[in-house]
Design an enzyme around this catalytic site. Structure first.
Site, PDB file in Angstrom:
ATOM      1  CG  ASN A 125      -7.614  -2.561  -5.604  1.00  0.00           C
ATOM      2  OD1 ASN A 125      -6.684  -3.269  -5.459  1.00  0.00           O
ATOM      3  ND2 ASN A 125      -8.052  -1.626  -4.740  1.00  0.00           N
ATOM      4  CG  ASP A 136      -2.032   0.962   1.124  1.00  0.00           C
ATOM      5  OD1 ASP A 136      -2.180   1.418   0.045  1.00  0.00           O
ATOM      6  OD2 ASP A 136      -2.833   1.280   2.119  1.00  0.00           O
TER       7      ASP A 136
END
Ligand code: FPP
Length: 247
Positions: free
Chosen positions: A68, A20
């Site tokens: 996503n 991330d």
């Protein structure tokens, strides 16, 4: 599935990473988010080789989650394109360095081109044994549990036959031991639907380091934290066991 009850080995066999922070890394440089993902690929290649050098046998990374797809279309198609570029740029190097590549996740939704690239990556590294890289793409921990149940039902497994070992044999990572160490970069402290089943007893390490900056120093710091942990898998600590044995 892992049902060991032993102290943490010095080096984890299986490391899982939520990579991330690409977007924030790019933003801090006044660059588009895509630039962060591009640097993220370089960080991934570095990390695979660094893990192999340290004796890690399995590395599983979260590259694209089932959720996503909610990102802007431009970013989603950028990430898909990046996979194709990454395969053509790095596959030969990874293959030459003994890395076996596998993709885990729902392939039904991705383009034929991407499916072919994944297949090519898997086929051309099948013989490799130095480290197993699993790239979770269009993956979600809940998706994995549901698809494993569906496979078990389709195979005619009866309810009374189904136990944890049996269900695990249908999970996407059935070929790997459970992750010993679960790292998340980028400062958020959550699991975000990654390896929900497999990470039941993983040691968790969260770092503020943004993924494109992840390197040897951060990896070694995470490995050092892991080596200091006492793993109990639900049993009592070895310190308490010794104390009660002595009393
Ligand atoms: C999270 O950062 C990262 C992703 C959603 C993508 C991770 C992908 C890569 C590292 C490269 C692609 C991998 C392959 C195999 C080609 P973020 O965008 O959520 O960052 P932010 O939290 O700073 O916004």
């Amino acid at each position: 599935m892992n049902d060991r009850s032993e102290p943490a080995a010095a080096v984890p066999r299986h490391v899982a990473i939520v990579m991330d922070g690409n977007g924030r890394w790019a933003k801090s440089r006044y660059m588009p988010r895509f630039f962060g993902h591009k640097q993220g690929v370089d960080a991934l290649v570095r990390t695979v080789l660094a893990c192999a050098d340290r004796g890690v046998e399995y590395l599983t990374v979260f590259a694209f989650s089932s959720e996503n797809w909610k990102r802007p279309t431009e970013e989603v198609s950028g990430l898909m394109g990046l996979v194709l570029v990454a395969v053509s740029k790095y596959l030969a190097k990874l293959a030459g360095d003994g890395v076996r590549v596998r993709i885990v996740g729902d392939r039904a939704q991705v383009s034929d081109k991407l499916r072919e690239a994944w297949q090519h990556a898997e086929d051309s590294t099948r013989q490799n044994t130095r480290i197993n890289l699993s790239v979770a793409f269009n993956y979600g921990g809940r998706w994995d549990i549901v698809q494993a149940c569906r496979q078990a039902m389709a195979a005619g497994v009866r309810a009374e036959e189904l136990d944890e070992t049996k269900l695990n044999s249908y999970m996407a990572l059935s070929y790997a031991p459970d992750p010993d160490l679960f790292i998340r970069t980028g400062g958020e402290v959550r699991i975000s639907n990654f390896l929900l089943w497999q990470a039941a007893y993983s040691e968790l390490v969260f770092t503020d380091c943004l993924w494109p900056e992840f390197g040897d120093e951060e990896l070694d710091a995470a490995l050092a934290q892991y080596a200091r942990r006492e793993r109990r898998f639900g049993a009592v600590s070895s310190r308490s066991a010794l104390a009660s044995a002595g009393s």
